[in-house]
Write an enzyme that holds these catalytic residues in place. Sequence first.
Site, short mmCIF file in Angstrom:
data_model
loop_
_atom_site.label_atom_id
_atom_site.label_comp_id
_atom_site.label_asym_id
_atom_site.label_seq_id
_atom_site.Cartn_x
_atom_site.Cartn_y
_atom_site.Cartn_z
N CYS A 133 22.86 81.18 91.76
CA CYS A 133 23.40 80.10 92.90
C CYS A 133 24.77 79.35 92.00
O CYS A 133 24.26 78.63 91.35
CB CYS A 133 22.80 79.14 93.51
SG CYS A 133 23.67 77.50 94.43
N CYS A 136 25.66 76.29 93.05
CA CYS A 136 24.36 75.10 92.29
C CYS A 136 24.42 74.84 91.00
O CYS A 136 24.82 73.82 90.45
CB CYS A 136 22.89 75.65 92.77
SG CYS A 136 22.77 76.13 94.45
N ASP A 137 24.67 75.81 90.46
CA ASP A 137 25.15 75.64 88.67
C ASP A 137 26.21 75.90 88.45
O ASP A 137 26.29 75.83 86.50
CB ASP A 137 23.65 76.57 88.41
CG ASP A 137 22.56 76.31 89.20
OD1 ASP A 137 22.09 75.18 88.74
OD2 ASP A 137 21.62 76.81 89.05
#
Length: 313
Positions: A133, A136-137
């Site tokens: 992701c 997300c990261d």
Amino acid sequence: MTKQYDVIIIGAGPGGMTAALYASRANLSVLLLDRGIYGGQMNNTAAIENYPGFKSIQGPDLASNMYEGATQFGAEYGYGAVEKVVDNGATKTVKTDTDEYEAKTVVLGTGSQYKKLGVPGETEFSGRGVSYCAVCDGAFFRGKHVVVVGGGDSAIEEGIYLTQLADKVTVIHRRDQLRAQKVAQDRAFANEKMDFIWNTEVTEIVGDDMKVTGVKLLDRETGATSELATDGVFIYVGNLPMTEPFGDLGVTNDAGWIPTDDHMRTAVPGIFAIGDVREKDLRQITTAVGEGGIAGQQVFQYLEDLKATASVK
């Protein structure tokens, strides 16, 4: 005797816990059911930096906070791997590996899981350079070099997103052309930060005691092997909905995802779906929470409508 509820929520991720909060706050009897600990994929996330109200918070901490809120108005929590859901019309039966429950409504929030490459190092370095992701990261790789594995829409769109953060993004694809939509391809090819390695497979992810340092590659045409240094590996080779127990309900499409309307209603009255299990584009904690709130309120409205219909008769 089978215990009955107004609503059973299957899946205690952020969406499921939010639905439990809204439904129980409306004075409904609620069972929040999961095969493991509440929180879902949040428990595998070291730091969450894109959830409103927190500059940064550990995934398990956010899960714990959500659980406290979800159960404060009396929602029950139960363990069990759901094997089947049966639509009886006025009620629904939820069968797990150990118990059987009845409810007037059901909310499906079992989520999805990323397809894995299945190569050495993938599991070992998950959360330490291996990610599924970018939203997300991606922020953890500012100014660094990352690899994106895949050639579909997700791989290319997430790769483009990563160019806003990383210094360089290398797309590795096992074929000689991308499968992404043409508009996404054009943007990717025009992006100076992106380059491409064709007809190549990642055979291993390598690193030191702390993090990913590179990937081992196999040229599918020549059979040559090589190693590419990188700080991170973002894998986009597909996503799988966790909907197997619902196959007989008639709520899934051919790919296994659950289509809903804007009220989170599925094709079966009294059954709702939220979060990553839905057919949609963005799968994030924030979107799951919003859908959970909608579903919790819609469950209440559905039951109120049933009462009104019954009183007229």
